[in-house]
Design a protein around this motif. Structure first.
Motif, PDB file in Angstrom:
ATOM      1  N   GLY A  42       0.800  -1.219   0.000  1.00 11.91           N
ATOM      2  CA  GLY A  42       0.000   0.000   0.000  1.00 11.91           C
ATOM      3  C   GLY A  42       0.828   1.263   0.000  1.00 11.91           C
ATOM      4  O   GLY A  42       0.297   2.353  -0.148  1.00 11.91           O
ATOM      5  N   TYR A  43       2.137   1.157   0.157  1.00 14.78           N
ATOM      6  CA  TYR A  43       3.003   2.332   0.232  1.00 14.78           C
ATOM      7  C   TYR A  43       3.571   2.646  -1.141  1.00 14.78           C
ATOM      8  O   TYR A  43       4.099   1.769  -1.822  1.00 14.78           O
ATOM      9  CB  TYR A  43       4.151   2.086   1.208  1.00 14.78           C
ATOM     10  CG  TYR A  43       5.160   3.210   1.229  1.00 14.78           C
ATOM     11  CD1 TYR A  43       4.870   4.414   1.846  1.00 14.78           C
ATOM     12  CD2 TYR A  43       6.387   3.070   0.605  1.00 14.78           C
ATOM     13  CE1 TYR A  43       5.787   5.445   1.852  1.00 14.78           C
ATOM     14  CE2 TYR A  43       7.307   4.092   0.604  1.00 14.78           C
ATOM     15  CZ  TYR A  43       7.002   5.276   1.235  1.00 14.78           C
ATOM     16  OH  TYR A  43       7.910   6.300   1.228  1.00 14.78           O
ATOM     17  N   VAL A  44       3.435   3.903  -1.537  1.00  9.35           N
ATOM     18  CA  VAL A  44       4.034   4.371  -2.777  1.00  9.35           C
ATOM     19  C   VAL A  44       4.880   5.589  -2.433  1.00  9.35           C
ATOM     20  O   VAL A  44       4.376   6.559  -1.877  1.00  9.35           O
ATOM     21  CB  VAL A  44       2.965   4.749  -3.819  1.00  9.35           C
ATOM     22  CG1 VAL A  44       3.608   5.280  -5.088  1.00  9.35           C
ATOM     23  CG2 VAL A  44       2.082   3.561  -4.131  1.00  9.35           C
ATOM     24  N   GLU A  45       6.159   5.526  -2.747  1.00  9.75           N
ATOM     25  CA  GLU A  45       7.057   6.623  -2.414  1.00  9.75           C
ATOM     26  C   GLU A  45       6.671   7.880  -3.184  1.00  9.75           C
ATOM     27  O   GLU A  45       6.443   7.836  -4.383  1.00  9.75           O
ATOM     28  CB  GLU A  45       8.491   6.239  -2.754  1.00  9.75           C
ATOM     29  CG  GLU A  45       9.506   7.248  -2.301  1.00  9.75           C
ATOM     30  CD  GLU A  45      10.933   6.787  -2.555  1.00  9.75           C
ATOM     31  OE1 GLU A  45      11.810   7.658  -2.588  1.00  9.75           O
ATOM     32  OE2 GLU A  45      11.150   5.573  -2.705  1.00  9.75           O
ATOM     33  N   GLY A  46       6.588   8.999  -2.463  1.00  9.43           N
ATOM     34  CA  GLY A  46       6.254  10.265  -3.087  1.00  9.43           C
ATOM     35  C   GLY A  46       4.776  10.599  -3.066  1.00  9.43           C
ATOM     36  O   GLY A  46       4.381  11.674  -3.488  1.00  9.43           O
ATOM     37  N   VAL A  47       3.924   9.684  -2.593  1.00 11.62           N
ATOM     38  CA  VAL A  47       2.490   9.932  -2.513  1.00 11.62           C
ATOM     39  C   VAL A  47       2.110  10.068  -1.047  1.00 11.62           C
ATOM     40  O   VAL A  47       2.431   9.210  -0.236  1.00 11.62           O
ATOM     41  CB  VAL A  47       1.693   8.773  -3.164  1.00 11.62           C
ATOM     42  CG1 VAL A  47       0.209   8.988  -3.015  1.00 11.62           C
ATOM     43  CG2 VAL A  47       2.067   8.647  -4.626  1.00 11.62           C
TER      44      VAL A  47
END
Length: 75
Positions: A42-47
């Motif tokens: 569920g983790y997206v870098e930069g969001v």
């Protein structure tokens, strides 16, 4: 694509090598720390994370659907 067949078949040993290399990486990490790697899907870098209270259901938040107040669906 007029490539020799051996180049296409080279993907099999290369892929096997990469899988073995990754397996040895995880084995070494587990042996040293005792924990397996965990991936947060569920983790997206930069969001930025959105809070539940910031979500307005059924709100049309774009300029394509203006409402009577002229805010474009934002309240």
């Amino acid at each position: 694509m007029e490539l020799p067949v051996w180049i296409a078949f080279l993907a099999i040993p290369c892929g096997s090598y990469l899988m073995c290399y990754r397996f040895l990486q995880v084995t070494w990490s587990f042996w040293r720390s005792g924990e397996l790697p965990h991936h947060d899907h569920g983790y997206v870098e930069g969001v930025e994370a959105v809070k539940d209270e910031d979500i307005i259901p059924y709100a049309l938040r774009d300029n394509l659907h203006p409402d009577e107040t002229g805010t474009g669906g934002r309240k």
